[in-house]
Write a protein that holds these residues in place. Structure first.
Motif, PDB file in Angstrom:
ATOM      1  N   VAL A   1      -6.474   2.357  13.678  1.00 34.83           N
ATOM      2  CA  VAL A   1      -7.282   3.391  14.339  1.00 34.83           C
ATOM      3  C   VAL A   1      -6.627   4.778  14.223  1.00 34.83           C
ATOM      4  N   PRO A   2      -6.733   5.439  13.066  1.00 27.23           N
ATOM      5  CA  PRO A   2      -7.408   5.028  11.831  1.00 27.23           C
ATOM      6  C   PRO A   2      -6.406   4.701  10.735  1.00 27.23           C
ATOM      7  N   GLN A   3      -6.950   4.554   9.503  1.00 30.71           N
ATOM      8  CA  GLN A   3      -6.147   4.403   8.292  1.00 30.71           C
ATOM      9  C   GLN A   3      -6.653   5.404   7.259  1.00 30.71           C
ATOM     10  N   ALA A   4      -5.760   6.148   6.631  1.00 24.14           N
ATOM     11  CA  ALA A   4      -6.105   7.107   5.581  1.00 24.14           C
ATOM     12  C   ALA A   4      -5.378   6.708   4.301  1.00 24.14           C
ATOM     13  N   VAL A   5      -6.104   6.629   3.189  1.00 25.30           N
ATOM     14  CA  VAL A   5      -5.546   6.146   1.921  1.00 25.30           C
ATOM     15  C   VAL A   5      -5.930   7.109   0.805  1.00 25.30           C
ATOM     16  N   LEU A   6      -4.979   7.379  -0.100  1.00 25.13           N
ATOM     17  CA  LEU A   6      -5.221   8.164  -1.302  1.00 25.13           C
ATOM     18  C   LEU A   6      -4.663   7.387  -2.483  1.00 25.13           C
ATOM     19  N   ASN A   7      -5.507   7.094  -3.489  1.00 29.61           N
ATOM     20  CA  ASN A   7      -5.119   6.322  -4.668  1.00 29.61           C
ATOM     21  C   ASN A   7      -5.305   7.149  -5.932  1.00 29.61           C
ATOM     22  N   GLY A   8      -4.380   6.986  -6.863  1.00 29.36           N
ATOM     23  CA  GLY A   8      -4.515   7.545  -8.195  1.00 29.36           C
ATOM     24  C   GLY A   8      -4.134   6.492  -9.222  1.00 29.36           C
TER      25      GLY A   8
ATOM     26  N   TRP B   1      -9.052   8.916  -9.331  1.00 29.02           N
ATOM     27  CA  TRP B   1      -8.494   8.863  -7.983  1.00 29.02           C
ATOM     28  C   TRP B   1      -9.612   8.604  -6.967  1.00 29.02           C
ATOM     29  N   ASN B   2      -9.223   8.149  -5.810  1.00 27.04           N
ATOM     30  CA  ASN B   2     -10.162   7.974  -4.712  1.00 27.04           C
ATOM     31  C   ASN B   2      -9.412   8.093  -3.399  1.00 27.04           C
ATOM     32  N   SER B   3     -10.156   8.342  -2.354  1.00 30.31           N
ATOM     33  CA  SER B   3      -9.567   8.466  -1.030  1.00 30.31           C
ATOM     34  C   SER B   3     -10.521   7.849  -0.019  1.00 30.31           C
ATOM     35  N   ALA B   4      -9.968   7.456   1.125  1.00 29.35           N
ATOM     36  CA  ALA B   4     -10.792   6.820   2.151  1.00 29.35           C
ATOM     37  C   ALA B   4     -10.134   6.974   3.508  1.00 29.35           C
ATOM     38  N   VAL B   5     -10.971   7.044   4.534  1.00 28.97           N
ATOM     39  CA  VAL B   5     -10.543   6.986   5.925  1.00 28.97           C
ATOM     40  C   VAL B   5     -11.300   5.837   6.565  1.00 28.97           C
ATOM     41  N   ARG B   6     -10.559   4.947   7.225  1.00 24.68           N
ATOM     42  CA  ARG B   6     -11.146   3.716   7.741  1.00 24.68           C
ATOM     43  C   ARG B   6     -10.668   3.458   9.167  1.00 24.68           C
ATOM     44  N   VAL B   7     -11.560   2.917   9.975  1.00 23.70           N
ATOM     45  CA  VAL B   7     -11.224   2.413  11.302  1.00 23.70           C
ATOM     46  C   VAL B   7     -11.529   0.921  11.307  1.00 23.70           C
ATOM     47  N   THR B   8     -10.526   0.100  11.616  1.00 22.27           N
ATOM     48  CA  THR B   8     -10.671  -1.349  11.600  1.00 22.27           C
ATOM     49  C   THR B   8     -10.334  -1.907  12.982  1.00 22.27           C
TER      50      THR B   8
END
Length: 594
Positions: free
Chosen positions: A374-381, A348-355
């Protein structure tokens, strides 16, 4: 054949602590080696020991010996070979006549004769050619002088790093001085040739002969432009440290002024980055300063924590149009300004991004800026293979903002599962996918429903056969395949006309897209589908190496029903099939491709 081992007086010492009356332990252990490889490292032989080998050896060991027939002398990593070798013990001088060769530090020098002092590593070889395998360098000279300490001087010399028989470029010079320790060379009276044409002539020219970076001027460039005038760029490279460097390139433009291009790079075990700042203090055409900034930064730790920045900005909309040297560079319209922090693990991985972005506008062809996240939060498994099952899940929450279009929040859950069956002559891959989208929109723009939710299932079945037969390809044994492929996709209709479009676009129709369920990118539009794709491909594989020499394919998608899901402003499809797509890629020999 005769082999001698001569020990210099300094090397014939008794071991420390031995009694004068006791026999000294042998200071030299000689092993017969039928190969006597010239690649042996200096440390593999006792220092000061001279080995000699020949068909016959004459003379006095302490004075002068003459070696005849396949003669060879080696000492401290240097190997000399020839038809006849004369070795003078008092002066430590070796004279080689006939097919003379010298091997040292990975370099091979060959000529009719050589005079060489082994311990001092000095000497001269007329009419010589040389190769330096560690750096793929080679060349020739009327005279090579060995100056000791991995230094050499060549007269009327020619040098290149191209493969033998393929001299794309070379340097011709009156003199070339090599420094093996610094991995550099300087040439006087030099000319640089490319494809047989001299392109640069200089009284002094420096160039590397290894992988070590060094400070100095790089190759300048000259251009002519109706908007810039004469354009001269002279870059200087500063090798600050093994993991830091800086390049400044003053660019003189007769109609504009001087543009200073700056690039700083750094590299650490867990991070790396590039800082670019280009500025013209006074553009004569516009009478003002103009600049461009670009920052790239990446961080990744062994624990899985990662982060990065990709920031780009220019002072005005026409900066790239005026100063780019390529059409691709001048066509930049959207400059990304991103930052993210992520955490990565095995499954799994996770990320918070501002584009964000800077959109460059052409008054004659304006474009709509993209939404900013502003922003984007993603969680992947994900699981690549659990009892044959491939599965993944993605949760995404994003806040979209725009200077002129409506803002909003979007939450996405994307679940996927597949179970591939693969065999040598066939494959069947069923896939299922469930995408659920929930929005939070402005109530004044969506009074009926400001929180719409849409859930869409997606199904596909990819299948194909693979037939093989033996054939030939330009005289070489090969295998040819025939690969019919059938792909089916089903997506039920969901009304999405009232949903905003934050990031969806119609995907370009290409051969790979024929085998995708959705014709849109992003998550704001998921097309209705009840489609079949039929395709036929063939490949030719080299029987010896397995290299793919030819690939050809043709395919077409067939639709069932009309198109009811569209993007704003998109014209619905009217036909019942896509264009017929085909493609061919072929390698003709080793240097040509179609």
């Amino acid at each position: 054949a005769v082999l001698l081992a001569l020990q210099s007086p300094a090397g014939a010492q008794a071991p420390s602590g031995s009694s004068p009356t006791e026999p000294a332990a042998p200071s030299l252990r000689l092993r017969m080696d039928p190969q006597l490889s010239e690649r042996a490292a200096p440390g593999q032989q006792p220092a000061g020991t001279t080995f000699a080998r020949a068909r016959s050896i004459e003379g006095t060991i302490d004075d002068r010996i003459v070696l005849k027939g396949d003669a060879e002398i080696r000492r401290d990593g240097s190997v000399l070979r020839g038809d006849r070798i004369t070795y003078t013990h008092a002066t430590d001088e070796v004279n080689v006549e006939g097919n003379a060769r010298l091997y040292r530090e990975g370099a091979v020098f060959a000529g009719p004769r050589i005079d060489f002092r082994i311990e001092a590593q000095t000497g001269a070889m007329p009419g010589a050619n040389f190769t330096y395998a560690p750096r793929q360098g080679r060349g020739d000279a009327s005279l090579i002088e060995f100056l000791g300490g991995q230094q050499a001087r060549m007269t009327e010399a020619r040098f290149t790093t191209c493969a033998p028989g393929d001299d794309a470029w070379w340097i011709q010079a009156e003199k070339i001085e090599f420094d093996g320790i610094e991995e550099s060379a300087s040439a006087s009276g030099a000319r640089l040739y490319f494809q047989g044409v001299p392109i640069i002539a200089s009284p002094v020219l420096g160039f590397p002969v290894g992988d070590r970076r060094r400070s100095g001027f790089l190759t300048p460039s000259l251009g002519l432009s109706s908007t810039l005038g004469t354009d001269i760029r002279t870059p200087y490279y500063w090798n600050i440290a093994p993991n830091y460097d800086y390049t400044i390139a003053p660019r003189v433009m007769t109609k504009r002024g001087v543009l200073f291009e700056n690039e700083f790079r750094f590299l650490q075990p867990t991070m790396r980055g590039t800082l670019v700042y280009n500025v013209i203090p006074d553009d004569r055409e516009l009478d003002r300063s103009r600049d461009n900034t670009a920052i790239r930064y990446e961080y990744a730790s062994p624990s899985g924590l990662a982060g990065g920045i990709n920031y780009n900005r220019v002072s005005d909309d026409n900066y790239f149009v005026d100063f780019s040297e390529t059409i691709v560079g001048s066509s930049n319209k959207v400059l990304p300004q991103d930052a993210f922090i992520a955490y990565n693990q095995a499954y799994w991985n996770s990320a918070v991004r501002v584009t964000k972005n800077q959109t460059l506008q052409d008054p004659l062809a304006p474009i709509t800026p993209p939404y900013e996240r502003v922003p984007q939060a993603v969680l992947n498994g994900f699981v690549a293979d659990w009892r044959g099952i491939e599965a993944s899940a993605m949760l995404d929450g994003t806040r979209f903002e725009h200077p002129t279009l409506e803002p909003g929040d979007r939450y996405v859950a994307d679940l996927r599962i597949a179970y591939p069956w693969n065999a040598p002559g066939w494959f069947v891959v069923p896939r299922a996918r469930l995408v659920s989208r929930a929005y939070s929109l402005e109530k004044n723009l969506h009074p009926a429903d400001s929180s719409p939710t849409v859930t869409t299932p997606m199904f596909s079945l990819d299948s194909g056969l693979i037939f093989e037969r033996s054939t030939t390809w330009f005289g070489r044994a090969a295998e040819q395949t025939l690969e019919p492929r059938l792909y089916y996709a089903y997506i039920p209709y969901r009304n999405q006309n009232d949903l905003p479009n934050f990031d969806s676009a119609l995907v370009d129709l290409n051969y790979a897209q024929l085998f995708n369920e959705n014709i849109y990118s992003g998550y704001d539009r998921i097309a209705e589908a009840n489609n079949i794709t039929l395709a036929l491909g063939t490949r030719i594989l080299d029987s010896e190496t397995g290299a793919e020499r030819l690939r050809a394919a043709v395919g077409q998608r067939f639709y069932s029903g009309s198109q009811r899901v569209t993007l704003p402003g998109e014209t619905p499809r009217t036909g019942d099939s896509s264009d017929l797509l085909g493609g061919v890629t072929a390698l003709l020999g080793t240097t040509w491709a179609i």
